[in-house]
Design an enzyme around this catalytic site. Structure first.
Site, PDB file in Angstrom:
ATOM      1  N   ARG A   1      30.646 -17.192   8.353  1.00  0.00           N
ATOM      2  CA  ARG A   1      31.626 -16.568   7.460  1.00  0.00           C
ATOM      3  C   ARG A   1      31.957 -17.451   6.255  1.00  0.00           C
ATOM      4  NH1 ARG A   1      36.481 -14.416  11.430  1.00  0.00           N
ATOM      5  NH2 ARG A   1      35.384 -12.663  12.392  1.00  0.00           N
TER       6      ARG A   1
ATOM      7  N   ARG B   1      49.988  -9.084   0.663  1.00  0.00           N
ATOM      8  CA  ARG B   1      48.864  -9.569  -0.139  1.00  0.00           C
ATOM      9  C   ARG B   1      48.540  -8.527  -1.205  1.00  0.00           C
ATOM     10  NH1 ARG B   1      45.709 -11.254   5.376  1.00  0.00           N
ATOM     11  NH2 ARG B   1      46.794 -13.232   5.727  1.00  0.00           N
TER      12      ARG B   1
ATOM     13  N   ARG C   1      40.165 -22.252  16.339  1.00  0.00           N
ATOM     14  CA  ARG C   1      39.754 -20.907  16.759  1.00  0.00           C
ATOM     15  C   ARG C   1      38.932 -20.947  18.045  1.00  0.00           C
ATOM     16  NH1 ARG C   1      40.772 -16.610  13.629  1.00  0.00           N
ATOM     17  NH2 ARG C   1      41.202 -16.895  11.408  1.00  0.00           N
TER      18      ARG C   1
END
Length: 217
Positions: A154, A61, A165
């Site tokens: 978030r 990244r 998740r």
């Protein structure tokens, strides 16, 4: 010197390193505040702990450097290394491979530091089948409801990814809370209290390796 004799020496050397400095494995669902606790530990004991550099087959990244953030590699090369037993744990996520090599752990230990691994349950189970002999720390949320609230806060999850998740978290909690799987289980409901438990656990197990200048007690 024969190859067999060389291997005996290498195994003996590795065993010596592991006995002196047991690695520290952190595990816990995403959203438990695990990274915050680890960062605080590193800030308090900067000369004692160091992350191993993991391997990954994903692309770097922006801002990531090979050998610093990850060892970036190809799937073919990593699969070959896995076949050669060069990794203590591996995992597959979003089509990419991730893993911790034996060499990465030993490089940290040669620096005289405690090697820290932040891994998934899958990796923990694999490491338990190796000679690494680390200490295991599991960080858990107060409840699944609270974990869901934190993940939603978030603003990075879709409904689908959130459910995924949470599903993983339920299975992680089941394994993490099973007696004997971890050396300490810390519920992060209050950050200060959670860190105090971690801090005391660290001093109990690593006090000889923590510089007296670092210990704030």
């Amino acid at each position: 010197m024969s190859i067999q004799w060389f291997r005996i020496i290498k195994i003996g050397y590795s065993s010596m390193i592991h006995k002196e400095l047991r690695p520290l494995v952190f595990c816990g669902p995403s959203g438990t505040g695990k990274s915050t606790l680890i960062k605080r530990l590193f800030d308090e004991f900067p000369n004692t702990f160091k992350f191993s550099v993991s391997h990954t087959t994903r692309m770097p990244r922006p801002g990531e450097k090979d050998g610093t953030h990850y060892h970036f590699t190809t799937k073919e090369k990593m699969q070959e290394q896995i076949k050669n037993n060069e990794f203590i744990e591996t995992a597959s996520f979003s089509g990419n491979l991730y893993g911790t090599s034996r060499q990465a752990v030993e490089e940290v230990q040669r620096l005289g530091k405690v090697c820290v691994l932040d891994i998934e349950i899958q990796g923990v189970k694999q490491i338990k089948c190796t000679e690494l002999n680390p200490l295991y720390v599991f960080i858990k949320p107060p409840s699944i409801v609270e974990l869901e609230r934190r993940l939603k806060a978030r603003n990075t999850e879709t409904e689908e990814s959130l459910e995924h998740r949470l599903s993983i978290a339920r299975s992680e909690l089941e394994y993490g809370e099973t007696p004997g799987n971890f050396d300490v289980v810390i519920e992060n409901d209050d950050l200060e209290k959670a860190y105090e438990i971690l801090h005391n656990f660290i001093l109990t197990n690593y006090n000889p390796h923590c510089s007296t200048d670092e210990i704030t007690s």
